[in-house]
Design a protein around this motif. Structure first.
Motif, PDB file in Angstrom:
ATOM      1  N   SER A  24       0.837  -1.194   0.000  1.00  0.00           N
ATOM      2  CA  SER A  24       0.000   0.000   0.000  1.00  0.00           C
ATOM      3  C   SER A  24       0.875   1.248   0.000  1.00  0.00           C
ATOM      4  CB  SER A  24      -0.901   0.018   1.228  1.00  0.00           C
ATOM      5  OG  SER A  24      -1.599   1.251   1.309  1.00  0.00           O
ATOM      6  N   GLY A  41      -8.164   3.568  -4.478  1.00  0.00           N
ATOM      7  CA  GLY A  41      -7.091   2.622  -4.777  1.00  0.00           C
ATOM      8  C   GLY A  41      -6.241   3.039  -5.958  1.00  0.00           C
ATOM      9  N   THR A  62      -2.863  -4.149  -5.645  1.00  0.00           N
ATOM     10  CA  THR A  62      -2.584  -3.543  -4.334  1.00  0.00           C
ATOM     11  C   THR A  62      -3.782  -3.715  -3.403  1.00  0.00           C
ATOM     12  OG1 THR A  62      -3.480  -1.377  -4.956  1.00  0.00           O
ATOM     13  CG2 THR A  62      -1.122  -1.721  -5.326  1.00  0.00           C
ATOM     14  N   SER A  63      -3.502  -3.592  -2.116  1.00  0.00           N
ATOM     15  CA  SER A  63      -4.552  -3.329  -1.123  1.00  0.00           C
ATOM     16  C   SER A  63      -4.197  -1.974  -0.548  1.00  0.00           C
ATOM     17  CB  SER A  63      -4.571  -4.402  -0.029  1.00  0.00           C
ATOM     18  OG  SER A  63      -5.578  -4.105   0.921  1.00  0.00           O
ATOM     19  N   GLN A  64      -4.897  -0.954  -1.033  1.00  0.00           N
ATOM     20  CA  GLN A  64      -4.493   0.424  -0.774  1.00  0.00           C
ATOM     21  C   GLN A  64      -5.246   1.025   0.411  1.00  0.00           C
ATOM     22  OE1 GLN A  64      -2.105   2.444  -2.007  1.00  0.00           O
ATOM     23  NE2 GLN A  64      -2.796   3.925  -0.487  1.00  0.00           N
ATOM     24  N   LYS A  65      -4.483   1.591   1.351  1.00  0.00           N
ATOM     25  CA  LYS A  65      -5.084   2.361   2.432  1.00  0.00           C
ATOM     26  C   LYS A  65      -5.742   3.610   1.847  1.00  0.00           C
ATOM     27  CE  LYS A  65      -1.031   2.637   4.275  1.00  0.00           C
ATOM     28  NZ  LYS A  65       0.138   2.953   5.115  1.00  0.00           N
ATOM     29  N   GLU A  86      -9.764  -0.017   3.299  1.00  0.00           N
ATOM     30  CA  GLU A  86      -8.809  -0.567   2.341  1.00  0.00           C
ATOM     31  C   GLU A  86      -9.528  -0.934   1.040  1.00  0.00           C
ATOM     32  OE1 GLU A  86      -5.562  -3.303   3.728  1.00  0.00           O
ATOM     33  OE2 GLU A  86      -6.762  -3.265   5.571  1.00  0.00           O
TER      34      GLU A  86
END
Length: 869
Positions: A24, A41, A62-65, A86
């Motif tokens: 992230s 994201g 991705t696993s984006q904050k 997320e």
């Protein structure tokens, strides 16, 4: 499936489909002033979608904050609103397109996490036959589970855009509105959107034309918390294992039970959501402040504290919740786990500060309500409600509750108008920032070899940019950006300003004002053409301002020494929280929760200078991140690093990751001198220092100042301190004598005033004007007056610089009869255009209109008469 398992399953699935898995990105946008915080994201990947930068791979996952605060008031009141969440995403940059994106989304949902196919519904854009047929024929989604909606088109003005397709999960008719035509897109809670696939295939022109893109992109997003709520069969995101343990911990602290009271549930959800947001923001380097990202953090944290108060929690309670958040998110988000102790210290410090602010707000609200009740008002103005909300962190609900106890309603319309005005200002500010974003398209340089070489003196112009456009020629006076094949200029970064200098071609010359770096690493130069013109393809001379760079190198290496010295003297908890390296001075912000003592500052300065005197060679090397960590290299808070990092080491003292310019040997710093230390925020201190010629000049200036002081004091330079103490003691003695004289004069002068007393309901009362030099002098008069009067009331006034000062004293026996000095002096001050108040026995105030002095004295007498009945 647990939330952390779900995140891992998603990323692993797309890794197996040839995607590059990236950690992230920080919540702080990189080189994008149009964004305050990352809210989607795809936001960190914008330059790849617009085609201005070349991505590290054409497939990314991705696993984006993410952080969104646009509808903060809905958090806790709905099942899905969050500040922090997320977003799972898979992205294609000119690689695969609709069929693959749809197939893989369906495969993950039905085969990996095994959702019931009969409960999945999709929507497509009406004209998107390719998406419709892929869902229907390839994935086998029944036609009655596919809807065509006009809303399924993604665009934000000019630029890349295209249709999108959303995937919904049917939560059952019991969650719906009961209408026969209820379907995906309905406003009720039955159909939950869990995935969105955006097919970026057009470019919208300024004239509104939709031109097909040569390279089509895929941008998908699936909310981790939403998917978890479906898999775990929860009524809302808040009941999932990603959030619910925080609710349980808060409920236990407050002594309440979840799902027994709607208002209690809202507060528990708000605190749980905000605890996650606060932890994520601080771990990414955001610190509480009164502007920008720091204000967002402060507002969220204080909102959580307010809801704790609504639950009946007294005193600090958020710090232990950080541990709960880290237990939940730490396994999947490394930055959160690494900064746990630091986050807790910032939260504890800020919560303590706010509890003090909250007490001030309560006093202000109480005083405001008293005034309104006295005026027989029935409504608390909306502007005042908003002031309490915005400045002191009071929710309008809390203000309304307190006001209603005193018989007042609150002005909701006025509050809403003030809130809307603030939002409008915020939008305008963001729009203003949006206009500043201009990154030239450099994808055509993908196959060029660009180098950074401090020794380079010749190069070639590869790109000239003006705003967001690429141009062939820059003429005299043009402000442009320029990229050259080999540059000796250091880019801005790690707190250090970018290099300046000149780029000279066969037909012209450009002055470089700054040097920066694009997110993917390309160095570009910002400047103005000062002679002739420069063309793309020109062979040029590149000349850095070496004297300026050397000054910055001294200050930058000294910053590293300072960082190490701070850890040695103050403790290992010290971390960098910001820095600035200029030619003239260095500034270093660091985490520490108390002022640094003079003794500690002396130790820090001594340690740095000791290292300078050792004349140690500075070692600079490139290595892998793992090797750098083995060496104990410190990563600067908030900076981003690739797989290969640059390590700057002063052997035996300091090891840091850094891309800036440094001296070859510590002796070149010359000398190091601290010039200031102060607190700049919650748990953050700032030190400023100078080196080299600036430190020598400061020493010369100090020597001359001491010599001048010695001459003035008629002593020797080495005896200035002793002589200064002597002079100050003499001055204090004279001041004490003057004070005694003033008191004697007051005692003498007040006799005439007391003799002119009047009786107010049989109470001896003095209402008079006297000549007093200041408020202290006026208080002396009042003290003497009540002393001579024995029993009664003394209100004295004096005029100074077009203002009136009032002091009122009331003897204890008259206070018992109902007289109140604070209200007497308030009546006088208000009659003269001012305000004030105080204790029943003593109070002071100020008035703005000296011409109304007699009116003020008369008003004071009437107020006293009313009190005595």
């Amino acid at each position: 499936m647990k939330g952390n398992e779900l995140r891992q399953a998603y990323l692993q699935f797309f890794e197996n489909k040839g995607h590059l898995k990236l950690d992230s990105f920080s919540l702080i946008p990189d080189n994008d002033p149009s964004l305050l915080l990352i809210g989607a994201g795809m936001a960190p990947l914008k330059p790849f979608f617009t085609g201005k930068l070349v991505p590290p791979r054409t497939r990314i996952t991705t696993s984006q904050k993410c952080m969104r605060t646009g509808d903060l008031e809905n958090v806790g009141r709905t099942a899905r609103h969050h500040t922090f969440f997320e977003m799972l995403g898979n992205f294609s940059f000119g690689d695969y397109f609709k069929k693959e994106a749809i197939h893989w989304a369906w495969e993950f949902l039905t085969e990996v996490i095994k959702l019931d196919k009969s409960k999945l519904y999709v929507t497509v854009y009406p004209d998107d036959e390719e998406a419709y047929n892929t869902w229907l024929n390839d994935c086998g989604v029944p036609a009655d589970h596919i809807s065509r909606l006009e809303d399924n088109f993604w665009e934000i003005g000019e630029g890349p855009c295209g249709p999108d397709s959303e995937i919904f999960f049917d939560l059952g008719p019991e969650r719906g509105c009961g209408c026969d035509d209820c379907a995906p897109g309905c406003d009720c809670d039955r159909y939950l959107e869990i995935w969105n696939l955006v097919f970026t295939q057009f470019n919208k022109t300024a004239t509104g034309e939709y031109e097909p893109l040569a390279k089509k992109n895929i941008d998908t997003g699936a909310g981790l918390e939403r998917l978890a709520s479906v898999l775990q069969n929860c009524e809302s995101n808040f009941e999932t294992d990603l959030i619910f343990p925080i609710i349980e911990a808060t409920a236990k602290k407050a002594g309440v039970t979840y799902h027994t009271d709607a208002n209690t549930d809202v507060s528990l959800k708000v605190i749980a959501d905000h605890a996650r947001a606060v932890t994520a923001l601080i771990s990414d380097g955001v610190l509480p402040s009164n502007e920008g990202r720091g204000y967002v953090l402060r507002r969220i944290l204080r909102r959580a504290v307010r809801h704790g108060r609504l639950l009946g929690i007294e005193g600090p309670f958020l710090t232990p919740l950080v541990d709960v958040v880290v237990d939940i998110l730490g396994p999947g988000i490394q930055s959160i786990a690494e900064k746990q102790d630091f986050v807790k210290r910032v939260v504890a410090n800020e919560e303590e500060r706010f509890n003090q602010t909250l007490a001030q707000g309560l006093d202000l609200l109480s005083s405001l309500i008293d005034s309104l009740v006295d005026e027989k008002a029935t409504v608390l103005p909306g502007t005042e409600v908003f002031k309490l909300y915005d400045t002191y962190g009071f929710p309008w609900e809390l203000t309304e509750e307190i006001a209603s106890e005193r018989g007042l309603a609150i002005d909701h319309e006025g509050f809403d108008a003030a809130m809307q005005e603030q939002r409008t200002r915020a939008r305008e500010a963001r729009a203003s920032e949006d206009a500043k974003v201009a990154t030239p398209d450099i994808t055509y340089l993908a196959n060029e070899t660009l180098t950074e070489d401090e020794s380079a003196t010749e190069s070639e112009v590869l790109m000239i940019g003006k705003g967001s456009d690429r141009i062939e020629t820059a003429a005299d006076g043009d402000e442009v950006t320029i990229i050259v094949r080999s540059t000796p200029f250091h880019a801005e970064g790690g707190g250090q300003l970018g290099d300046t200098g000149f780029i000279t071609g066969p037909m012209g010359k450009m002055e470089i004002h700054n040097t920066k770096r694009l997110p993917e690493g390309t160095v570009y130069h910002i400047g103005t053409v000062v002679e002739g013109s420069l063309n793309q393809g020109n062979k040029v001379q590149v000349n850095v301002d070496v004297a300026r760079r050397n000054s910055m190198a001294r200050n930058h290496t000294a910053t590293h020494l300072l960082h190490a010295a701070l850890k040695t003297v103050l403790g290992a908890h010290v971390n960098q929280a910001g820095s600035l390296v200029t030619p003239g001075y260095l500034r270093f912000d660091f985490t520490h929760f108390s002022p640094v003592t003079q003794e500690e500052l002396n130790q820090i300065e001594y340690l740095v200078n000791e290292e300078i005197l050792k004349a140690t060679d500075v070692a600079i090397a490139e290595m892998s991140m793992d090797e750098a960590k083995e060496k104990g290299a410190m990563a600067l808070f908030g900076d981003k690093y690739g797989d290969v990092v640059r390590v700057v080491e002063v052997p035996g003292f300091s090891v840091e990751l850094c891309g800036g310019s440094h001296v070859g040997n510590t002796a070149f710093i010359g000398t190091f001198r601290l010039i200031s230390e102060a607190g700049i925020g919650s748990g953050v201190r700032r030190i400023e220092a100078i080196t080299g010629a600036a430190a020598v000049e400061a020493a010369r200036h100090d020597r001359e100042t001491i010599s001048e002081m010695a001459a003035t004091l008629k002593t020797k330079p080495n005896q200035v301190q002793e002589r200064l103490h002597q002079v100050l003691e003499e001055a204090k003695s004279v001041e004490r004598e003057l004070a005694d004289i003033r008191k004697d004069l007051a005692a003498t002068g007040v006799a005439d005033v007391v003799s002119a007393k009047v009786m107010v309901n049989d109470v001896p009362t003095v209402l008079a004007m006297v000549k007093a030099s200041d408020m202290d002098n006026l208080r002396d008069y009042a003290d003497k007056g009540i002393e001579q009067l024995g029993s009664g009331v003394v209100l004295l006034a004096s005029v100074n610089e077009d203002k009136i000062n009032f002091v009122c004293k009331v003897s204890k026996d008259v206070v018992k009869r109902g007289a109140h000095a604070g209200n007497i002096v308030k009546a006088a001050a208000q009659a003269a255009g001012g305000n004030g108040g105080g204790r029943p026995d003593m109070a002071q105030a100020g008035g703005k209109d000296p011409e109304k002095l007699n009116d003020a004295l008369r008003a004071a007498g009437e107020a006293l008469k009313a009190m005595l009945g």
